[in-house]
Design an enzyme around this catalytic site. Structure first.
Site, mmCIF file in Angstrom:
data_model
loop_
_atom_site.group_PDB
_atom_site.id
_atom_site.type_symbol
_atom_site.label_atom_id
_atom_site.label_comp_id
_atom_site.label_asym_id
_atom_site.label_seq_id
_atom_site.Cartn_x
_atom_site.Cartn_y
_atom_site.Cartn_z
ATOM 1 N N ASP A 1 0.651 -1.205 -0.153
ATOM 2 C CA ASP A 1 -0.043 0.109 -0.084
ATOM 3 C C ASP A 1 0.688 1.241 0.010
ATOM 4 O O ASP A 1 2.127 1.339 0.313
ATOM 5 C CB ASP A 1 -0.937 0.123 1.236
ATOM 6 C CG ASP A 1 -0.207 -0.100 2.674
ATOM 7 O OD1 ASP A 1 0.627 -0.856 2.608
ATOM 8 O OD2 ASP A 1 -0.622 0.913 3.521
ATOM 9 N N GLU B 1 0.034 -1.121 5.788
ATOM 10 C CA GLU B 1 1.167 -0.537 6.772
ATOM 11 C C GLU B 1 1.057 0.906 6.884
ATOM 12 O O GLU B 1 1.294 1.456 8.089
ATOM 13 C CB GLU B 1 2.568 -1.048 5.760
ATOM 14 C CG GLU B 1 3.676 -0.857 6.725
ATOM 15 C CD GLU B 1 4.124 0.547 6.768
ATOM 16 O OE1 GLU B 1 5.094 0.765 7.538
ATOM 17 O OE2 GLU B 1 3.872 1.479 5.897
#
Length: 374
Positions: free
Chosen positions: A81, A143
């Site tokens: 991400d 994350e």
């Protein structure tokens, strides 16, 4: 030497796939297919059952090529991400040797540079028939939203003696051996609504919050600890005394006693000020991620240092100011340090990474594997 053009092409491909945190559903199957095509055993967990995660984590296992059971099993992790704005990234390689976005989005080298280096490492190992023990590649979601994907990992699915998070905003060759604990402090202050022309009939939640903040120790607290209020929102109109505001804050520290004192201080100030002025403070405190410290003489650190030095890099070790998925995996009892990736100005639209750093990063991952396998 790594295949520099292939590595660059992989990186440019990955950053153009939309994957803002919480919306990893497009990139995840592409990555899963890449690792399966490379012959790894790929397992998905159930992380996407959490509404704040857009896809499942991937645990990709490359079997050992050796019958020597003494070779340590290791792992590498990177996240798929990115922060916002990360939609429709348009990368370009500049004449100065750096890769940039067009300035309207982040580049996404955090952490797609790590993903590209991992992919190139696997291809290099296979093309050159390099011997190695078992290696797992843990590719996480969420994350950038507080390590939420890593928190959903099933620790029993991880089979490594130690490993590396390929995700530090340090030059390649630098190893992060420590990071702070971060605590989040979510506060809702309630007062009493009234028309602004009769303020004495109300209790302003905004006034309570402002006075509480004015009493609070924030910023740099001591050599180990910082605190910050990042969000403050509430109210409905200028002619209404606001009866509720919400504040989102954090404290982070390398010292447990210091962070506990700071969090208690912030909580007490909110509560006492609200009570004094006729309102209430409702506070929720959560540990966003734990701190860790790995010694320079630890096995995991020594492989990182030695791999860097063999490549002519510094081999420095540093303490970081933020967390990574390695912060979570360390709690599983798997010693983890964080490798510098070489990206710069992360989380901004001026983010960049040099082609040289990409190459050096892939070379370091390969060198670590070579050293571990000796």
């Amino acid at each position: 030497m790594v295949n520099s053009q292939r590595l660059l092409d992989t990186f440019l491909e990955l950053v153009q796939i939309n994957s803002e945190t919480g919306h990893e559903e497009v990139i995840q199957p592409i990555l899963k297919n890449k690792f399966e095509q490379l012959g790894l055993n790929v397992v998905e967990d159930n992380a996407s059952e959490k509404e704040w995660l857009g896809a499942n984590n991937l645990i990709c296992t490359l079997p050992s090529t050796s019958e020597d059971n003494s070779i340590p099993s290791i792992y590498f992790t990177s996240h798929m991400d990115t922060v916002v704005p990360g939609i429709n990234v348009k990368p370009h390689v500049s004449d100065d040797g750096y890769i940039y976005s067009d300035g309207t989005t982040v580049l996404g080298s955090d952490d797609k540079a790590g993903l590209a280096a991992i992919t190139e490492t696997i291809e290099y190992l296979q093309e050159h028939n390099l011997p190695h023990g078992q290696i797992q590649f843990i590719i996480t979601v969420g994350e950038e939203s507080g390590l939420k994907g890593a928190k959903e990992l099933d620790s029993t699915a991880l089979d490594a003696q130690f490993g590396y998070a390929v995700d530090a905003s340090q030059p390649v060759g630098t190893t992060v051996v420590g990071a702070p604990t971060q605590m989040s402090i979510h506060t809702t202050i309630t007062g009493k609504t009234a028309h602004a022309s009769t303020p004495d009939k109300g209790v302003s939640a905004i006034n309570i919050a402002a006075k509480a903040i004015s009493k609070m120790k924030l910023g740099r607290i001591d050599e180990y600890t910082t605190a910050n209020i990042g969000k403050f929102h509430g109210g409905s109109a200028t002619n209404i005394v606001a009866d509720e505001v919400v504040l989102e804050a954090e404290a982070r520290s390398h010292n447990d006693e210091s962070i506990n004192q700071q969090v208690t201080h912030m909580k007490d100030i909110f509560e006492s000020t609200a009570k004094e002025l006729g309102g209430e403070a409702h506070i929720r405190i959560e540990k966003s991620y734990p701190g860790f410290k790995i010694e320079d003489n630890a096995e995991v650190t020594q492989y990182a240092i030695n791999s860097a030095k063999e490549l002519g890099l510094t081999g420095d070790t540093v303490i970081a100011g933020g967390g990574s998925d390695g912060s979570i995996i360390n709690t599983f009892g798997i010693p983890t340090v964080i490798l510098g990736v070489g990206y710069e100005n992360i989380h901004t639209t001026s983010e960049r990474i040099s082609v040289q750093s990409l190459n050096q990063l892939a070379q370091q991952l390969i060198k670590i594997i070579e050293l571990v396998s000796k």
